[in-house]
Design an enzyme around this catalytic site. Sequence first.
Site, PDB file in Angstrom:
ATOM      1  N   GLU A   8      29.752  43.452  75.929  1.00  0.00           N
ATOM      2  CA  GLU A   8      30.995  43.532  75.231  1.00  0.00           C
ATOM      3  C   GLU A   8      30.939  44.857  74.412  1.00  0.00           C
ATOM      4  O   GLU A   8      31.917  45.591  74.078  1.00  0.00           O
ATOM      5  CB  GLU A   8      30.876  42.376  74.314  1.00  0.00           C
ATOM      6  CG  GLU A   8      31.559  41.034  74.758  1.00  0.00           C
ATOM      7  CD  GLU A   8      31.414  40.039  73.846  1.00  0.00           C
ATOM      8  OE1 GLU A   8      32.620  39.429  73.552  1.00  0.00           O
ATOM      9  OE2 GLU A   8      30.241  39.647  73.121  1.00  0.00           O
TER      10      GLU A   8
ATOM     11  N   GLY B 148      26.755  40.421  74.323  1.00  0.00           N
ATOM     12  CA  GLY B 148      26.954  41.450  73.481  1.00  0.00           C
ATOM     13  C   GLY B 148      26.865  42.700  74.024  1.00  0.00           C
ATOM     14  O   GLY B 148      27.526  43.779  73.547  1.00  0.00           O
TER      15      GLY B 148
END
Length: 689
Positions: A106, A103
Site C-alpha cells: 500500500e 501495508g
Amino acid sequence: MAELFNYACVDGVGIVTIDAPPVNTLGAATRAAVMQAMQLAWADDAAQAIIIACAGRTFFAGADIAEFATGHFADPDFITLFDAIENGPKPVIAAIHGTALGGGLELALHCHYRLAVPSAKLGLPEVNLGILPGAGGTQRLPRLVGVPVALDLITSGKPIKAAQALELGILDRLATEGQLQADALAFAKELIASGATAPRVRDRDDKIAPYRGKPEVFDAFRAQNARAFKGFKAPEAIIKAVQAAVESPNFDEGSKREQALFLELMNSPESKAQRHVFFAQRMTAKVPDVPADTPTRDLKRIGVIGAGTMGGGIAMNFLNIGLPVTLVELKQDALDRGVGVIRKNYENSAAKGRMTEAQVEQRMGLITPAIGLEALADVDLVIEAVFESMAVKQDVFTKLDAICKPGAILASNTSFLDLNEIAAVTKRPQDVIGLHFFSPANVMPLLEIVRGAKTDKSVLASALNIAKAIGKTPVVAGVCHGFIANRAMEPYMAEAEALVLEGASVLDIDRVIRDYGFAMGPFQMLDLIGLDVIGRDSTRKTVMSELVKRDRLGQKKNGGYYDYDAERKATLSPVALEVIAELAAEKGVAQRSFSDEELLGRLLYPVVNEGAKILEEKIASRPSDIDVALIMGYNWPVYRGGPMFWADLTGLPKIVAALRGFEATYGARYAPAALLVQLADAGKGFGSL
C-alpha cells in the site's frame, strides 16, 4: 528515530533508506521514521526526486499486527503518512526487494513510480487476518490492474512475483538483481531529465471505468467463490470495497467506504480469531525449556519404514527438500507398489504444471528402496510408519536399536500409542521421539512432535528444525493416549454416536457442524475415511461397528451412514436408521429432539473440556497449541480460532454450566475439568494462560 533511517542526496535524487530489522514492519516507530526522512527529502532543495528503499532482507513487510488489538494506530497513522507521500511536492519511487506485503505494498501504491528486482514478491495478504487492506489497497489496486484481477489478488491474499506485477501494471519496471539502488537511481534521473510529474494512482480511471454500472461482475465473483468464502467475513467486505472504488462518485468517498469496512472487520470475532491463529502458529515452535541455542543434530539422510500411504507421504516431505530417503519394506511387491505411488504423485503434479519432469526424476533419484531394516544402519533419522500396534512397534524399535548408528534419531509415527513404552525397549530412549504426521502426510500441514519422558532436548530441537524445513507447523505434545489433536477430538466423535442413539438426526448433526464452519459433519467424515478404519476393531458395540458387520464401509463400499449414487450424491441410509433404532432399543436409550444450540454444545463443549485436561496434564504447553493442532489436523474452521479461543468468546461460565447440566443428566464423563472451572470462577479465559 535516526537509527531507523538514512537519508542522502545523490546526483539530485534524495534516497531514503529505512532499516527497521528484522523485516521493516510498518509499526509506529517505523512510520515516524519514514515521515521524518521524507520531510528531510522534501526540504532538500538539491533533491528533485525521491527513492524509498529498505535495508536488510526485504522492503516493508506489512503492518505491526499487534497494533490491531489496541484499535489505535499511533501518529502518524498509515493514511496520514501515505497521503503525505502521495501528495508530496516531488516524485517518489518505491524500490522494492524481498517482499512488499500488506501495508508495504500500500505504501508503494502511494508512491508515484515502482520498480523491483525479479526475486521480489508483492501482495495484499490481509484477508488471512480477517481484514482488508485498509490504507487504500482496495481503492488503488483496481485502478492499476482492473477489477477482476484486483478481486482475485485481494481475496486470495496470495503474493505474486515481480515479473507478473510488471505485466499487470503494478510495477513500472524491473531492476537487475543485486543492482536495485543503482537502477532506481538511474530511473529517477531519467524521470528528472524528462520532466516527469508525480502521477497519483488515485487519479487513474481507465482500468475501472469499464466496470461502472455492472454489478453483475461482482455478483458473478461472489457466486464463483461462494464455497471458498463461506463463513469468512473479509472476502465479502473486500468485494464491497472494490465495488465502492468503481461506483463511488469520487475517490474520497470510496476511501471512506474502505475505512468503514476495515473497522467493522477489525472488531469482528472472525478477524480476532484469525489474528489469534496467526500468532499461535508462530508460537508452536517455541518450547519453554528448549532455548533457541539448543544444539541440534545434522539430519542429512532419512529412513522411512513402510511404503504404504502414510510412509510414502512421509518420504515425499524429505524428497521435496532434496534429502535422500531409504524406504524400507518387508516384501518386494509392497516396496515396488509404494515407490510407484510416489512416482505417480509426482507425475500428476508435473502434469498440472507444478513441477518439471526433470524435478520428478531428481526426487525419485533420491529414493533408495530396500528390503529389511539393515539398510538403515547409516541414516540420521528413521521414522516408522508400520501398523498401529504396540507389539509391532516395539519389535521394530528393538531391531532399530541394534542396527542404527549412535546418535541417530528413532521416531515413531504413532497416532495414539504410549511413546515411553516404545522407547523403553531401546537402550537409547533419549534418542526416541514421536513424529505424528496427519494423512495425507505430504499435504497436511500439522506435525505433532511427541516428547517422551527421556527425549533429549537436542532431539526435540532437531525435530523442530526438520519440521520447519519440510514446511510443517510443529506442535509439541507430551505422552498420553492420542496426544493433542486425536485426544481432543475423541469426545466429539463419541458425542455424535451418543446423540443419534438419543434421537438426534444424522442429517441435523452434520448440518450443525457444517454451519459452524467444518467442511463436513462427523458422519460425512466417517463415510469418507471408511468406517472399517475405526469400526472394525471396536471393542464395544456401536452404530459404526454394526454397519461394518453389514459390510457397509462408507463411500468406498456399500455406503455407510449415507447411501451414494453414481455421482457420490448422498442420501440418509435406511440401513443406518435401522441400525440406530435397534441399538437404541437394545441399550434402552430414551428418545428426544434437540435444538441446534443443544447439538453444538453437546458436540463441541466436551472438546473444550478435554483441551482443559490436556493443559492440566501439561500435554500441551499453551492453549493456542491446541487451537493450532485442531485447525491444522482436523480442519477446525480458522475463523473460529480453534476450540480454546472459541471457548473464550463463548464464555467459560456458560460452558461450565452446560457441562454440569450434561453431567447431571448423562453422567460423570461430562464433569468440567478443574482448570476450566477455575478460570470460569475467576472471570478469566484460556487466553490468560
